[in-house]
Motif scaffolding. Structure first.
Motif, PDB file in Angstrom:
ATOM      1  N   SER A  98      16.211  26.333  44.227  1.00  0.00           N
ATOM      2  CA  SER A  98      15.665  26.953  42.660  1.00  0.00           C
ATOM      3  C   SER A  98      17.121  27.085  41.969  1.00  0.00           C
ATOM      4  CB  SER A  98      14.912  28.114  42.951  1.00  0.00           C
ATOM      5  OG  SER A  98      15.733  29.265  43.392  1.00  0.00           O
ATOM      6  N   VAL A  99      16.740  27.418  40.668  1.00  0.00           N
ATOM      7  CA  VAL A  99      17.689  27.576  39.815  1.00  0.00           C
ATOM      8  C   VAL A  99      18.468  29.075  40.170  1.00  0.00           C
ATOM      9  CG1 VAL A  99      18.211  28.139  37.367  1.00  0.00           C
ATOM     10  CG2 VAL A  99      16.630  26.446  37.878  1.00  0.00           C
ATOM     11  N   SER A 100      17.753  29.944  40.654  1.00  0.00           N
ATOM     12  CA  SER A 100      18.278  31.521  40.860  1.00  0.00           C
ATOM     13  C   SER A 100      19.165  31.207  42.377  1.00  0.00           C
ATOM     14  CB  SER A 100      17.180  32.394  41.170  1.00  0.00           C
ATOM     15  OG  SER A 100      16.267  32.013  41.787  1.00  0.00           O
ATOM     16  N   GLU A 101      18.823  30.193  43.119  1.00  0.00           N
ATOM     17  CA  GLU A 101      19.398  30.192  44.155  1.00  0.00           C
ATOM     18  C   GLU A 101      20.741  29.280  43.874  1.00  0.00           C
ATOM     19  OE1 GLU A 101      15.755  30.035  47.511  1.00  0.00           O
ATOM     20  OE2 GLU A 101      16.375  28.057  46.476  1.00  0.00           O
ATOM     21  N   THR A 102      20.488  28.355  43.125  1.00  0.00           N
ATOM     22  CA  THR A 102      21.784  27.581  42.897  1.00  0.00           C
ATOM     23  C   THR A 102      22.958  28.488  42.128  1.00  0.00           C
ATOM     24  OG1 THR A 102      20.382  25.774  42.267  1.00  0.00           O
ATOM     25  CG2 THR A 102      22.666  25.514  41.318  1.00  0.00           C
ATOM     26  N   THR A 103      22.332  29.461  41.350  1.00  0.00           N
ATOM     27  CA  THR A 103      23.325  30.332  40.728  1.00  0.00           C
ATOM     28  C   THR A 103      23.862  31.345  41.458  1.00  0.00           C
ATOM     29  OG1 THR A 103      22.011  30.396  38.745  1.00  0.00           O
ATOM     30  CG2 THR A 103      23.408  32.236  38.853  1.00  0.00           C
ATOM     31  N   LEU A 104      23.295  31.750  42.355  1.00  0.00           N
ATOM     32  CA  LEU A 104      23.740  32.523  43.629  1.00  0.00           C
ATOM     33  C   LEU A 104      25.029  31.806  44.460  1.00  0.00           C
ATOM     34  CD1 LEU A 104      23.694  35.419  45.069  1.00  0.00           C
ATOM     35  CD2 LEU A 104      22.188  34.536  46.552  1.00  0.00           C
ATOM     36  N   ILE A 105      24.368  30.595  44.859  1.00  0.00           N
ATOM     37  CA  ILE A 105      25.500  29.809  45.395  1.00  0.00           C
ATOM     38  C   ILE A 105      26.697  29.550  44.566  1.00  0.00           C
ATOM     39  CG2 ILE A 105      25.916  27.465  46.291  1.00  0.00           C
ATOM     40  CD1 ILE A 105      22.971  27.409  47.174  1.00  0.00           C
ATOM     41  N   ALA A 106      26.605  29.179  43.384  1.00  0.00           N
ATOM     42  CA  ALA A 106      27.947  29.207  42.525  1.00  0.00           C
ATOM     43  C   ALA A 106      28.506  30.461  42.468  1.00  0.00           C
ATOM     44  CB  ALA A 106      27.130  28.769  40.886  1.00  0.00           C
ATOM     45  N   LEU A 107      28.176  31.518  42.209  1.00  0.00           N
ATOM     46  CA  LEU A 107      28.518  32.728  42.350  1.00  0.00           C
ATOM     47  C   LEU A 107      29.352  33.029  43.458  1.00  0.00           C
ATOM     48  CD1 LEU A 107      26.085  34.860  40.260  1.00  0.00           C
ATOM     49  CD2 LEU A 107      28.267  34.007  39.395  1.00  0.00           C
ATOM     50  N   CYS A 108      28.995  32.652  44.357  1.00  0.00           N
ATOM     51  CA  CYS A 108      29.585  32.914  45.836  1.00  0.00           C
ATOM     52  C   CYS A 108      30.798  32.049  45.824  1.00  0.00           C
ATOM     53  CB  CYS A 108      28.714  32.727  47.163  1.00  0.00           C
ATOM     54  SG  CYS A 108      27.416  33.823  46.999  1.00  0.00           S
ATOM     55  N   ILE A 109      30.603  30.812  45.390  1.00  0.00           N
ATOM     56  CA  ILE A 109      31.960  29.686  45.509  1.00  0.00           C
ATOM     57  C   ILE A 109      32.997  30.230  44.554  1.00  0.00           C
ATOM     58  CG2 ILE A 109      32.523  27.421  44.905  1.00  0.00           C
ATOM     59  CD1 ILE A 109      29.711  26.564  45.836  1.00  0.00           C
ATOM     60  N   TYR A 110      32.587  30.792  43.293  1.00  0.00           N
ATOM     61  CA  TYR A 110      33.413  31.667  42.303  1.00  0.00           C
ATOM     62  C   TYR A 110      34.282  32.428  42.960  1.00  0.00           C
ATOM     63  CZ  TYR A 110      31.775  28.415  38.451  1.00  0.00           C
ATOM     64  OH  TYR A 110      31.598  27.719  37.697  1.00  0.00           O
ATOM     65  N   ALA A 111      33.564  33.386  43.739  1.00  0.00           N
ATOM     66  CA  ALA A 111      34.088  34.490  44.485  1.00  0.00           C
ATOM     67  C   ALA A 111      35.251  34.248  45.328  1.00  0.00           C
ATOM     68  CB  ALA A 111      33.079  35.365  44.703  1.00  0.00           C
ATOM     69  N   VAL A 112      35.142  32.955  45.948  1.00  0.00           N
ATOM     70  CA  VAL A 112      35.916  32.577  46.917  1.00  0.00           C
ATOM     71  C   VAL A 112      37.276  31.963  46.175  1.00  0.00           C
ATOM     72  CG1 VAL A 112      36.404  31.006  48.893  1.00  0.00           C
ATOM     73  CG2 VAL A 112      34.308  32.445  48.608  1.00  0.00           C
ATOM     74  N   ILE A 114      38.311  31.971  42.888  1.00  0.00           N
ATOM     75  CA  ILE A 114      39.279  32.696  41.977  1.00  0.00           C
ATOM     76  C   ILE A 114      40.124  33.583  42.704  1.00  0.00           C
ATOM     77  CG2 ILE A 114      39.243  34.454  40.464  1.00  0.00           C
ATOM     78  CD1 ILE A 114      36.504  33.701  39.401  1.00  0.00           C
ATOM     79  N   PRO A 115      40.131  34.072  43.794  1.00  0.00           N
ATOM     80  CA  PRO A 115      41.246  34.917  44.525  1.00  0.00           C
ATOM     81  C   PRO A 115      42.195  33.692  45.262  1.00  0.00           C
ATOM     82  CG  PRO A 115      39.148  35.650  45.287  1.00  0.00           C
ATOM     83  CD  PRO A 115      38.742  34.626  44.301  1.00  0.00           C
ATOM     84  N   LEU A 116      41.505  32.576  45.984  1.00  0.00           N
ATOM     85  CA  LEU A 116      42.303  31.719  46.415  1.00  0.00           C
ATOM     86  C   LEU A 116      43.091  30.788  45.424  1.00  0.00           C
ATOM     87  CD1 LEU A 116      39.871  29.743  49.085  1.00  0.00           C
ATOM     88  CD2 LEU A 116      41.693  31.316  49.615  1.00  0.00           C
ATOM     89  N   SER A 117      42.751  30.602  44.221  1.00  0.00           N
ATOM     90  CA  SER A 117      43.403  30.034  43.126  1.00  0.00           C
ATOM     91  C   SER A 117      44.716  30.751  42.720  1.00  0.00           C
ATOM     92  CB  SER A 117      42.835  29.795  41.981  1.00  0.00           C
ATOM     93  OG  SER A 117      41.711  28.684  41.996  1.00  0.00           O
ATOM     94  N   PHE A 118      44.453  32.070  42.729  1.00  0.00           N
ATOM     95  CA  PHE A 118      45.548  33.174  42.364  1.00  0.00           C
ATOM     96  C   PHE A 118      46.655  32.967  43.464  1.00  0.00           C
ATOM     97  CE2 PHE A 118      47.429  37.398  42.833  1.00  0.00           C
ATOM     98  CZ  PHE A 118      47.799  37.526  41.556  1.00  0.00           C
ATOM     99  N   LEU A 119      46.103  33.167  44.976  1.00  0.00           N
ATOM    100  CA  LEU A 119      47.064  33.176  45.956  1.00  0.00           C
ATOM    101  C   LEU A 119      47.795  32.063  46.231  1.00  0.00           C
ATOM    102  CD1 LEU A 119      44.745  34.656  48.381  1.00  0.00           C
ATOM    103  CD2 LEU A 119      46.912  35.868  47.344  1.00  0.00           C
ATOM    104  N   TRP A 120      47.035  30.816  45.762  1.00  0.00           N
ATOM    105  CA  TRP A 120      47.949  29.484  45.741  1.00  0.00           C
ATOM    106  C   TRP A 120      48.963  29.381  44.981  1.00  0.00           C
ATOM    107  CZ3 TRP A 120      47.514  25.100  48.762  1.00  0.00           C
ATOM    108  CH2 TRP A 120      48.121  24.085  48.586  1.00  0.00           C
ATOM    109  N   LEU A 121      48.678  29.876  43.811  1.00  0.00           N
ATOM    110  CA  LEU A 121      49.588  29.544  42.431  1.00  0.00           C
ATOM    111  C   LEU A 121      50.610  30.502  42.738  1.00  0.00           C
ATOM    112  CD1 LEU A 121      47.645  28.755  39.337  1.00  0.00           C
ATOM    113  CD2 LEU A 121      49.013  27.386  40.890  1.00  0.00           C
TER     114      LEU A 121
END
Length: 146
Positions: A98-112, A114-121
């Motif tokens: 569903s759209v809400s499940e897709t949004t939740l999956i996307a937010l979880c991916i972002y939550a991982v 964003i910090p990984l990008s910061f650490l990588w750079l």
């Protein structure tokens, strides 16, 4: 800036009606149609709000962690695609999310990501896919480590 504020508030007020109109016009696949009235109204809201927020120093400080995410945009985009493909096929969720499940999956991916990008750079100048893109574009090896 009063025009931007007015645009943001008007678009925010129009969004529920635009979504309803979109849904009533295309009830079976309202989010997939080309005539996406709601998307245009919401896009105008997002842009005007972002421009307003961009003028506030405190907001800019809060959004600073997103800078690394933006600097590794290609890597993150391809990573999101790969993660979603794996999730959808691993759990056989094709056409079932569903759209809400897709949004939740996307937010979880972002939550991982964003910090990984910061650490990588902290250790590298750019993301791995950005590095590969530049390597292929310029035809020569570019240093990736800081």
């Amino acid at each position: 800036m009063p025009q931007l504020r007015l645009t943001a508030w008007v678009c925010l007020a129009l969004t529920p009606g635009a979504i309803y109109l979109q849904y009533r016009t295309f009830p079976t696949s309202w989010y997939e149609e080309g005539a996406n009235v709601a998307g245009l109204v919401m896009a105008a809201f997002y842009v005007s709000t972002f421009l307003l927020l961009h003028r506030n120093r405190r907001i800019l400080q809060l959004l600073k962690p997103l800078a690394a995410f933006g600097r590794t945009a290609l890597t993150n985009y391809l990573g999101q695609t790969a993660i979603l493909v794996v999730i959808l096929f691993l759990f056989d969720l094709k056409q079932k999310v569903s759209v809400s499940e897709t949004t939740l999956i996307a937010l979880c991916i972002y939550a991982v990501q964003i910090p990984l990008s910061f650490l990588w750079l902290k250790r590298f100048r750019m993301g791995p896919m950005e590095w590969l893109w530049r390597l292929l574009t310029y035809g020569k090896r570019i240093p990736i480590r800081k």
